[in-house]
Design an enzyme around this catalytic site. Structure first.
Site, PDB file in Angstrom:
ATOM      1  CE  LYS A   1      22.015  30.671 -24.634  1.00 16.94           C
ATOM      2  NZ  LYS A   1      22.358  30.647 -26.067  1.00 16.94           N
TER       3      LYS A   1
ATOM      4  NE  ARG B   1      23.291  30.084 -33.252  1.00 14.08           N
ATOM      5  CZ  ARG B   1      23.659  30.180 -31.983  1.00 14.08           C
ATOM      6  NH1 ARG B   1      24.130  29.130 -31.353  1.00 14.08           N
ATOM      7  NH2 ARG B   1      23.572  31.326 -31.331  1.00 14.08           N
TER       8      ARG B   1
ATOM      9  CG  HIS C   1      25.554  35.121 -31.385  1.00 11.50           C
ATOM     10  ND1 HIS C   1      25.674  35.653 -30.126  1.00 11.50           N
ATOM     11  CD2 HIS C   1      25.970  33.837 -31.287  1.00 11.50           C
ATOM     12  CE1 HIS C   1      26.143  34.734 -29.297  1.00 11.50           C
ATOM     13  NE2 HIS C   1      26.337  33.621 -29.984  1.00 11.50           N
TER      14      HIS C   1
ATOM     15  NE  ARG D   1      22.752  38.633 -27.990  1.00  9.04           N
ATOM     16  CZ  ARG D   1      23.400  39.177 -29.030  1.00  9.04           C
ATOM     17  NH1 ARG D   1      23.071  40.397 -29.441  1.00  9.04           N
ATOM     18  NH2 ARG D   1      24.354  38.517 -29.638  1.00  9.04           N
TER      19      ARG D   1
ATOM     20  CE1 TYR E   1      26.371  -2.045 -12.540  1.00  3.45           C
ATOM     21  CE2 TYR E   1      26.544   0.346 -12.328  1.00  3.45           C
ATOM     22  CZ  TYR E   1      25.829  -0.834 -12.147  1.00  3.45           C
ATOM     23  OH  TYR E   1      24.586  -0.792 -11.584  1.00  3.45           O
TER      24      TYR E   1
ATOM     25  CB  CYS F   1      27.301   4.211 -10.724  1.00  5.47           C
ATOM     26  SG  CYS F   1      28.568   3.048 -10.197  1.00  5.47           S
ATOM     27  CG  MET F   2      21.722   6.692 -13.176  1.00  6.01           C
ATOM     28  SD  MET F   2      20.196   5.802 -13.509  1.00  6.01           S
ATOM     29  CE  MET F   2      20.524   5.188 -15.159  1.00  6.01           C
ATOM     30  CG  ASP F   3      21.617   6.508  -9.151  1.00  2.20           C
ATOM     31  OD1 ASP F   3      21.063   7.432  -9.750  1.00  2.20           O
ATOM     32  OD2 ASP F   3      21.286   5.309  -9.274  1.00  2.20           O
TER      33      ASP F   3
END
Length: 362
Positions: A38, A132, A162, A216, A257, A303-305
């Site tokens: 998953k 859950r 679980h 699992r 920044y 930063c973002m990148d």
């Protein structure tokens, strides 16, 4: 992503995944392992992991979402797929069409399915205390099992639960086991699949159970564990980039920044092309990275990148940067972020290409 342009990538060692699978399988030789893929195999790449293990003879996999199950099915018509997450009424036909085994977790959805003629393999999830998904009341559970086992088109293939605290609180864990066993003892005709253990339970406790058939295997398939005592697991993922620019700072100059970092003396910094859009979030702003087998500290805001690293004269443009893997573990990153391993590896975004290798790291 077929072509890599930016020098940033996640390296996935498939042999380590095989090692981890075999390690847990050898601890539990009479149980069948269900690899959980998953969340894109916890960020490692669901199709690649599934295809690799399928070539090794593994033919059953577990996911959470119907979309994830369909993605696997479209890639492989032969494997068995168990969807662990919730299913809704309008999804029964889709699951049947794609031959996906589903989890029943709620009384209302069970009763809705019983009124149909869908041909499905189903697993019943028993809530033993995590609160859950799953059904809690023993009488209700036994009635549902009887209804499913006498239904003309539905096949109750498995029951499971679980654990909430397999990695830490043994008292709560034991209580959940006993609740499950109490219910299981009153099931007249046992389903052919009975599974309770997640990764931590599989490594520490599953070998003591003679009433289960399957395991699992989730996070530990990828070499990770929430247990404080580490076992013979090999982490499969390393996150890497390269130095693309080097700046010479004078005393008093700021970086990035918000100007949150000011150089006290002359300083050399490296610019690395990875940032929070890649999943390397700003909570990592004081973490280390590894360059040429040495640690260097991240400075300024991420930063973002891109991000910035304070370096010495030995670092050059083009040098490989390891954000985790080798000297820096995902455990260390998770601890500094005040989160868990799951969040770190699943946060690595899709725009970071995965490179798959087989064999030991260089």
């Amino acid at each position: 992503m077929s072509k890599i342009y930016r020098p940033t990538w996640a390296e996935i060692n498939l042999n380590h995944i095989e090692h981890n699978f075999n390690y847990v399988a050898n601890l539990n030789p009479n149980k069948q392992i269900i690899p959980v893929v998953k969340a894109d195999a916890y960020g490692h790449g669901a199709l690649e992991v599934m295809n690799f293990l399928y070539q090794k003879g593994i033919n059953m996999f577990a996911v959470s979402l119907l979309e994830e199950a369909i993605k696997l099915r479209n890639n492989n018509k032969k494997i068995k797929i168990l969807m662990l997450g919730p299913i809704l009424e309008d999804q029964f036909s889709v699951a049947q069409k794609n031959k996906i085994d589903i989890t029943l977790y709620d009384t209302n959805i069970v009763q809705t399915l019983l009124k149909t003629n869908h041909k499905l393999n189903v697993h019943l999830k028993i809530d033993t205390g995590m609160n859950r998904y799953g059904i809690k009341d023993k009488k209700e559970i036994l009635e549902i099992i009887d209804q499913l086992q006498t239904h003309k088109t539905l096949n109750l293939e498995g029951v499971f639960t679980h654990f909430a605290t397999a990695n830490d609180d043994k008292k709560i864990y034991d209580l959940q086991v006993e609740r499950f066993k109490d219910i299981l003892n009153d099931i007249k005709v046992k389903p052919k699949m009975i599974h309770i253990s997640n990764s931590s339970s599989a490594i520490k406790y599953e070998k003591y159970y003679d009433f289960t058939t399957h395991i699992r295997l989730g996070i530990s398939l990828y070499g990770l564990s929430l247990d404080k005592t580490k076992t013979n697991l090999k982490p499969a993922m390393s996150l890497k980039s390269k130095v693309v620019q080097i700046k010479q700072l004078k005393a008093g100059e700021v970086v990035g920044y918000g100007a949150t970092y000011t150089s006290v003396t002359k300083e050399r910094i490296a610019v690395i092309p990875i940032g929070y859009a890649d999943g390397w979030i700003r909570k990592n702003r004081h973490n280390d990275v590894q360059i040429n087998h040495k640690r260097y500290q991240i400075i300024g805001l991420i930063c973002m990148d891109a991000l910035f690293v304070s370096i010495d004269s030995k670092v050059q443009i083009g040098d490989e940067v390891t954000l985790f893997g080798d000297l820096i573990s995902i455990d260390e990153v998770a601890e500094k972020q005040q989160t868990n391993l799951y969040e770190v590896c699943t946060n690595i975004s899709k725009r970071v290409p995965r490179i798959y290798i087989q064999g030991e790291e260089k």
